[in-house]
Design a protein around this motif. Structure first.
Motif, PDB file in Angstrom:
ATOM      1  N   ALA A 117      49.712  57.221  61.344  1.00  0.00           N
ATOM      2  CA  ALA A 117      49.460  57.874  62.632  1.00  0.00           C
ATOM      3  C   ALA A 117      48.087  58.528  62.707  1.00  0.00           C
ATOM      4  CB  ALA A 117      50.537  58.930  62.886  1.00  0.00           C
ATOM      5  N   THR A 118      47.331  58.469  61.633  1.00  0.00           N
ATOM      6  CA  THR A 118      46.007  59.088  61.576  1.00  0.00           C
ATOM      7  C   THR A 118      44.942  58.014  61.749  1.00  0.00           C
ATOM      8  OG1 THR A 118      46.831  60.781  60.055  1.00  0.00           O
ATOM      9  CG2 THR A 118      44.434  60.478  60.179  1.00  0.00           C
ATOM     10  N   PRO A 119      44.187  58.031  62.849  1.00  0.00           N
ATOM     11  CA  PRO A 119      43.226  56.947  63.088  1.00  0.00           C
ATOM     12  C   PRO A 119      42.051  56.925  62.124  1.00  0.00           C
ATOM     13  CG  PRO A 119      43.087  58.611  64.816  1.00  0.00           C
ATOM     14  CD  PRO A 119      44.264  58.974  63.977  1.00  0.00           C
ATOM     15  N   THR A 120      41.440  58.081  61.897  1.00  0.00           N
ATOM     16  CA  THR A 120      40.288  58.146  60.997  1.00  0.00           C
ATOM     17  C   THR A 120      40.346  59.440  60.203  1.00  0.00           C
ATOM     18  OG1 THR A 120      38.862  59.252  62.630  1.00  0.00           O
ATOM     19  CG2 THR A 120      38.807  56.822  62.555  1.00  0.00           C
ATOM     20  N   LEU A 121      39.691  59.437  59.047  1.00  0.00           N
ATOM     21  CA  LEU A 121      39.645  60.643  58.226  1.00  0.00           C
ATOM     22  C   LEU A 121      38.409  60.600  57.340  1.00  0.00           C
ATOM     23  CD1 LEU A 121      41.266  63.242  57.536  1.00  0.00           C
ATOM     24  CD2 LEU A 121      42.209  61.980  55.584  1.00  0.00           C
ATOM     25  N   ASP A 122      37.673  61.711  57.347  1.00  0.00           N
ATOM     26  CA  ASP A 122      36.485  61.834  56.499  1.00  0.00           C
ATOM     27  C   ASP A 122      36.752  62.604  55.220  1.00  0.00           C
ATOM     28  OD1 ASP A 122      34.164  60.782  58.281  1.00  0.00           O
ATOM     29  OD2 ASP A 122      35.272  62.139  59.608  1.00  0.00           O
ATOM     30  N   ILE A 123      37.604  63.628  55.314  1.00  0.00           N
ATOM     31  CA  ILE A 123      37.810  64.525  54.177  1.00  0.00           C
ATOM     32  C   ILE A 123      39.290  64.837  54.046  1.00  0.00           C
ATOM     33  CG2 ILE A 123      37.302  66.818  53.226  1.00  0.00           C
ATOM     34  CD1 ILE A 123      34.735  66.662  55.152  1.00  0.00           C
ATOM     35  N   LEU A 124      39.808  64.627  52.848  1.00  0.00           N
ATOM     36  CA  LEU A 124      41.193  64.970  52.536  1.00  0.00           C
ATOM     37  C   LEU A 124      41.190  66.046  51.467  1.00  0.00           C
ATOM     38  CD1 LEU A 124      44.283  64.443  52.646  1.00  0.00           C
ATOM     39  CD2 LEU A 124      43.919  62.690  50.885  1.00  0.00           C
ATOM     40  N   VAL A 125      41.911  67.142  51.734  1.00  0.00           N
ATOM     41  CA  VAL A 125      42.027  68.230  50.766  1.00  0.00           C
ATOM     42  C   VAL A 125      43.494  68.380  50.395  1.00  0.00           C
ATOM     43  CG1 VAL A 125      41.560  70.651  50.270  1.00  0.00           C
ATOM     44  CG2 VAL A 125      40.065  69.398  51.845  1.00  0.00           C
ATOM     45  N   ASN A 126      43.799  68.228  49.117  1.00  0.00           N
ATOM     46  CA  ASN A 126      45.175  68.322  48.630  1.00  0.00           C
ATOM     47  C   ASN A 126      45.447  69.719  48.082  1.00  0.00           C
ATOM     48  OD1 ASN A 126      46.591  65.836  48.998  1.00  0.00           O
ATOM     49  ND2 ASN A 126      45.236  64.881  47.501  1.00  0.00           N
ATOM     50  N   CYS A 127      46.173  70.520  48.873  1.00  0.00           N
ATOM     51  CA  CYS A 127      46.505  71.891  48.471  1.00  0.00           C
ATOM     52  C   CYS A 127      47.992  72.114  48.228  1.00  0.00           C
ATOM     53  CB  CYS A 127      46.060  72.887  49.548  1.00  0.00           C
ATOM     54  SG  CYS A 127      44.304  73.078  49.708  1.00  0.00           S
ATOM     55  N   ALA A 128      48.830  71.156  48.554  1.00  0.00           N
ATOM     56  CA  ALA A 128      50.271  71.374  48.455  1.00  0.00           C
ATOM     57  C   ALA A 128      50.679  71.604  47.005  1.00  0.00           C
ATOM     58  CB  ALA A 128      51.023  70.192  49.040  1.00  0.00           C
ATOM     59  N   ALA A 129      51.347  72.718  46.741  1.00  0.00           N
ATOM     60  CA  ALA A 129      51.777  73.047  45.379  1.00  0.00           C
ATOM     61  C   ALA A 129      52.850  74.115  45.429  1.00  0.00           C
ATOM     62  CB  ALA A 129      50.598  73.538  44.544  1.00  0.00           C
ATOM     63  N   ILE A 130      53.707  74.093  44.421  1.00  0.00           N
ATOM     64  CA  ILE A 130      54.719  75.135  44.273  1.00  0.00           C
ATOM     65  C   ILE A 130      54.729  75.627  42.836  1.00  0.00           C
ATOM     66  CG2 ILE A 130      56.184  74.240  46.120  1.00  0.00           C
ATOM     67  CD1 ILE A 130      58.014  73.080  43.908  1.00  0.00           C
ATOM     68  N   THR A 131      55.239  76.816  42.650  1.00  0.00           N
ATOM     69  CA  THR A 131      55.458  77.382  41.323  1.00  0.00           C
ATOM     70  C   THR A 131      56.479  78.502  41.465  1.00  0.00           C
ATOM     71  OG1 THR A 131      54.395  78.311  39.343  1.00  0.00           O
ATOM     72  CG2 THR A 131      53.594  79.095  41.481  1.00  0.00           C
ATOM     73  N   ALA A 132      57.116  78.839  40.374  1.00  0.00           N
ATOM     74  CA  ALA A 132      58.059  79.958  40.376  1.00  0.00           C
ATOM     75  C   ALA A 132      58.011  80.572  38.983  1.00  0.00           C
ATOM     76  CB  ALA A 132      59.462  79.519  40.726  1.00  0.00           C
ATOM     77  N   ARG A 133      57.304  81.671  38.878  1.00  0.00           N
ATOM     78  CA  ARG A 133      57.071  82.313  37.593  1.00  0.00           C
ATOM     79  C   ARG A 133      58.389  82.685  36.916  1.00  0.00           C
ATOM     80  NH1 ARG A 133      54.943  87.881  36.079  1.00  0.00           N
ATOM     81  NH2 ARG A 133      53.509  87.546  34.330  1.00  0.00           N
ATOM     82  N   GLY A 134      58.571  82.171  35.716  1.00  0.00           N
ATOM     83  CA  GLY A 134      59.750  82.490  34.940  1.00  0.00           C
ATOM     84  C   GLY A 134      60.943  81.580  35.169  1.00  0.00           C
ATOM     85  N   GLU A 135      60.824  80.586  36.053  1.00  0.00           N
ATOM     86  CA  GLU A 135      61.948  79.707  36.380  1.00  0.00           C
ATOM     87  C   GLU A 135      61.708  78.248  36.004  1.00  0.00           C
ATOM     88  OE1 GLU A 135      63.168  80.125  40.432  1.00  0.00           O
ATOM     89  OE2 GLU A 135      63.007  82.318  40.407  1.00  0.00           O
ATOM     90  N   GLU A 136      60.546  77.939  35.459  1.00  0.00           N
ATOM     91  CA  GLU A 136      60.160  76.539  35.353  1.00  0.00           C
ATOM     92  C   GLU A 136      60.633  75.841  34.073  1.00  0.00           C
ATOM     93  OE1 GLU A 136      56.212  77.033  38.161  1.00  0.00           O
ATOM     94  OE2 GLU A 136      55.980  76.138  36.185  1.00  0.00           O
ATOM     95  N   MET A 137      61.368  76.535  33.226  1.00  0.00           N
ATOM     96  CA  MET A 137      61.945  75.891  32.053  1.00  0.00           C
ATOM     97  C   MET A 137      63.191  75.068  32.404  1.00  0.00           C
ATOM     98  SD  MET A 137      60.204  76.299  29.297  1.00  0.00           S
ATOM     99  CE  MET A 137      58.997  77.378  28.486  1.00  0.00           C
ATOM    100  N   ALA A 138      63.767  75.281  33.554  1.00  0.00           N
ATOM    101  CA  ALA A 138      64.924  74.497  33.993  1.00  0.00           C
ATOM    102  C   ALA A 138      64.457  73.073  34.260  1.00  0.00           C
ATOM    103  CB  ALA A 138      65.529  75.100  35.247  1.00  0.00           C
ATOM    104  N   PRO A 139      65.016  72.077  33.568  1.00  0.00           N
ATOM    105  CA  PRO A 139      64.502  70.708  33.682  1.00  0.00           C
ATOM    106  C   PRO A 139      64.411  70.173  35.106  1.00  0.00           C
ATOM    107  CG  PRO A 139      65.974  70.858  31.810  1.00  0.00           C
ATOM    108  CD  PRO A 139      66.072  72.168  32.533  1.00  0.00           C
ATOM    109  N   ALA A 140      65.414  70.422  35.918  1.00  0.00           N
ATOM    110  CA  ALA A 140      65.393  69.889  37.276  1.00  0.00           C
ATOM    111  C   ALA A 140      64.262  70.506  38.098  1.00  0.00           C
ATOM    112  CB  ALA A 140      66.731  70.128  37.967  1.00  0.00           C
ATOM    113  N   PHE A 141      64.083  71.822  37.938  1.00  0.00           N
ATOM    114  CA  PHE A 141      63.014  72.467  38.688  1.00  0.00           C
ATOM    115  C   PHE A 141      61.650  72.074  38.142  1.00  0.00           C
ATOM    116  CE2 PHE A 141      60.334  76.140  39.966  1.00  0.00           C
ATOM    117  CZ  PHE A 141      60.461  75.978  41.333  1.00  0.00           C
ATOM    118  N   PHE A 142      61.544  71.910  36.834  1.00  0.00           N
ATOM    119  CA  PHE A 142      60.301  71.434  36.228  1.00  0.00           C
ATOM    120  C   PHE A 142      59.897  70.102  36.878  1.00  0.00           C
ATOM    121  CE2 PHE A 142      57.532  69.329  33.300  1.00  0.00           C
ATOM    122  CZ  PHE A 142      56.883  70.301  32.561  1.00  0.00           C
ATOM    123  N   SER A 143      60.847  69.191  36.987  1.00  0.00           N
ATOM    124  CA  SER A 143      60.567  67.888  37.582  1.00  0.00           C
ATOM    125  C   SER A 143      60.140  68.010  39.044  1.00  0.00           C
ATOM    126  CB  SER A 143      61.800  66.986  37.480  1.00  0.00           C
ATOM    127  OG  SER A 143      62.111  66.708  36.140  1.00  0.00           O
TER     128      SER A 143
END
Length: 241
Positions: A74-100
């Motif tokens: 749906a995007t006709p043209t693009l000059d610049i793409l910035v990838n900022c999408a990210a998540i984290t949860a301090r102290g919770e990331e040892m759970a394998p499912a959440f790590f994945s």
């Protein structure tokens, strides 16, 4: 004022992951202030209130390959793409499912969007900028998935820079340090942690989202025309202390 030195009046920009008060939103505003036509995405139904009338917005789950492909179509043209999408949860990331899940968002999501918009960037001899983290260089006992995924984003940036150089696409990254954002709010409830960060950082403070925007605009501009595959540390000197 610093953004006024850049002119992106002929550029179309897409910032993935800019719905909250943080780095993505600051980057989107900086590009718009420099004249670009800017679209943002986020996992939420709407962006932050102050940006609802400012940007075209698409709700996007970067783990949904079909949704990413549909946005690209749906995007006709693009000059610049910035990838900022990210998540984290301090102290919770040892759970394998959440790590994945963290790795799926932060790493695979970055690749999904990059690959989906490859043809757009090739057509415009454009620029891809990924948001990594200083945790790409440090061990993180309370954020292992975040650190691992961001280290992989740095490596992905290098690999895509080589793969896409012949297409005229420059691929770079920035590695923010400790920044005052909605995402870091949880860690900033620990006074000892806040103080320790400021003490170790040579510049003596946490960063602000606008501290990241300027370097991103530089990497997207002709001023960095001979740069690709780089990752700029933007951490007030934390990584060299």
């Amino acid at each position: 004022m610093m953004h006024a030195t850049f002119d992106f009046s002929d550029a179309t920009v897409l910032v993935i992951g800019a719905s909250k008060a943080g780095i993505g939103a600051a980057i989107a505003r900086a590009f718009q202030d420099a004249g670009a036509t800017v679209t943002i995405t986020g996992a939420e139904p709407e962006p932050a209130a102050e940006d609802r009338a400012r940007f075209a917005y698409h709700q996007l789950d970067v783990t949904d390959a079909a949704a990413v492909t549909a946005l690209a179509a749906a995007t006709p043209t693009l000059d610049i793409l910035v990838n900022c999408a990210a998540i984290t949860a301090r102290g919770e990331e040892m759970a394998p499912a959440f790590f994945s899940h963290v790795v799926d968002v932060n790493l695979h999501g970055t690749f999904r969007t990059a690959e989906a918009f490859h043809r757009h960037l090739q057509a415009r001899q454009g620029s891809l900028i990924n948001i990594a983290s200083m945790y790409a260089m440090f061990g993180s006992p309370r954020n292992p998935a975040y650190g691992a995924s961001k280290a992989a984003v740095v490596q992905l940036t290098k690999s895509l820079a080589i793969a896409w150089a012949a297409d005229g696409i420059r691929v770079n990254a920035v590695a923010p340090g400790f920044i005052v954002t909605e995402q870091s709010a949880r860690s900033r409830t620990d006074p000892a942690h806040v103080a320790a960060v400021a003490l170790r950082t040579p510049m003596g403070r946490w960063g602000q989202p606008d501290d990241i925007a300027g370097p991103v605009l530089f990497l997207a501009s002709p001023l960095s025309g001979f740069m690709t595959g780089t990752c700029l540390a933007i951490d007030g000197g934390y990584s060299i202390a």
